[in-house]
Design an enzyme around this catalytic site. Structure first.
Site, PDB file in Angstrom:
ATOM      1  N   ARG A  37       0.798  -1.086  -0.049  1.00 50.46           N
ATOM      2  CA  ARG A  37      -0.019   0.012  -0.087  1.00 50.46           C
ATOM      3  C   ARG A  37       0.869   1.311   0.067  1.00 50.46           C
ATOM      4  O   ARG A  37       1.865   1.265   0.693  1.00 50.46           O
ATOM      5  CB  ARG A  37      -0.830   0.193   1.096  1.00 50.46           C
ATOM      6  N   ARG A  64      -3.966  26.073  -9.703  1.00 49.97           N
ATOM      7  CA  ARG A  64      -3.685  24.860  -9.045  1.00 49.97           C
ATOM      8  C   ARG A  64      -2.821  24.015 -10.131  1.00 49.97           C
ATOM      9  O   ARG A  64      -3.125  23.511 -11.027  1.00 49.97           O
ATOM     10  CB  ARG A  64      -4.990  24.126  -8.776  1.00 49.97           C
ATOM     11  N   GLU A  96      -5.991  34.479   3.755  1.00 50.59           N
ATOM     12  CA  GLU A  96      -6.288  34.407   2.287  1.00 50.59           C
ATOM     13  C   GLU A  96      -7.310  35.510   1.785  1.00 50.59           C
ATOM     14  O   GLU A  96      -7.391  35.868   0.580  1.00 50.59           O
ATOM     15  CB  GLU A  96      -7.026  32.940   1.995  1.00 50.59           C
ATOM     16  N   SER A 113      -9.427  11.501   0.471  1.00 49.54           N
ATOM     17  CA  SER A 113      -8.942  10.698  -0.277  1.00 49.54           C
ATOM     18  C   SER A 113      -8.605   8.971   0.537  1.00 49.54           C
ATOM     19  O   SER A 113      -7.454   8.852   0.598  1.00 49.54           O
ATOM     20  CB  SER A 113      -8.010  10.845  -1.247  1.00 49.54           C
ATOM     21  N   GLU A 119      -5.296  12.622   5.062  1.00 51.79           N
ATOM     22  CA  GLU A 119      -5.647  13.934   4.996  1.00 51.79           C
ATOM     23  C   GLU A 119      -7.215  13.858   5.635  1.00 51.79           C
ATOM     24  O   GLU A 119      -8.103  13.591   4.956  1.00 51.79           O
ATOM     25  CB  GLU A 119      -5.752  14.614   3.846  1.00 51.79           C
ATOM     26  N   GLU A 140       4.607  33.222   0.600  1.00 55.11           N
ATOM     27  CA  GLU A 140       5.047  33.733  -0.409  1.00 55.11           C
ATOM     28  C   GLU A 140       5.055  33.032  -1.774  1.00 55.11           C
ATOM     29  O   GLU A 140       5.389  33.659  -2.941  1.00 55.11           O
ATOM     30  CB  GLU A 140       6.914  33.937   0.049  1.00 55.11           C
TER      31      GLU A 140
END
Length: 181
Positions: A37, A64, A96, A113, A119, A140
């Site tokens: 895995r 992205r 942001e 996922s 995550e 930055e």
């Protein structure tokens, strides 16, 4: 033992980056066989649905690289080591968008996922927005443009794929459900 559990026999870190690491696990399957895995380890993230008083949602448009295109998204960012998700959410909202919020409410947490990554994204609703004059600056290597959208515009952007990521699509659906209550 958990139902259908895959037991790790050994693991090796193949890559350690700024945001993720990649591990290779040798596992024993429930039927006794062995397999491999590949697992992405991620520190976790937050996503914020910022609602203005007029009902508009504050989003950010950014390029992205993985998709090779611009996407319209809700503000989001990764957890720093030892940082509580609510602290990260307030920091990312300010960095942001230049906004702070009077109220920050946790909505849900979900795995992005689970087939290959750990995550976990914590989604917050931000209301009572106010501008912060001397706000935190973007990283930055981060370039975003603020876009305020109505719920109807956001739904249209999902169908045209201007909004094309799961956390933002979820946020739009959450906003619609909230409005219908």
């Amino acid at each position: 033992m958990k139902k259908n559990e895959e037991v790790t026999i050994q693991s090796e870190t193949i890559f350690n980056g700024r945001v993720i690491s990649l591990e290779l696990h040798d596992v024993k399957l429930p039927n006794g066989r062995e397999s491999k895995r590949e697992i992405i380890k991620h520190p976790g993230a937050v996503a914020i649905i910022p609602f203005k008083e007029d009902g508009k949602i504050v989003m950010v448009e950014q390029y992205r690289k993985a998709m090779e295109r611009n996407l319209l998204e809700i503000p989001a960012g990764k957890l720093e080591k030892g940082e509580a998700p609510e602290v990260t959410a307030r920091r990312e909202l300010e960095e942001e968008t230049g906004y702070g919020c009077e109220k920050l409410k946790h909505i849900i947490s979900f795995y992005t996922s689970p087939g290959f990554a750990d995550e976990l994204v914590h989604v917050y609703e931000a209301t009572g927005l106010y501008e912060i004059e001397d706000h935190l600056e973007l990283d930055e290597d981060e370039f975003v443009e603020l876009v305020e959208v109505t719920l109807e515009e956001a739904e249209e952007y999902i169908t045209t794929q201007r909004i094309f990521d799961a956390k933002t699509a979820f946020a739009v659906q959450y906003a619609r459900l909230k409005e219908n209550k």
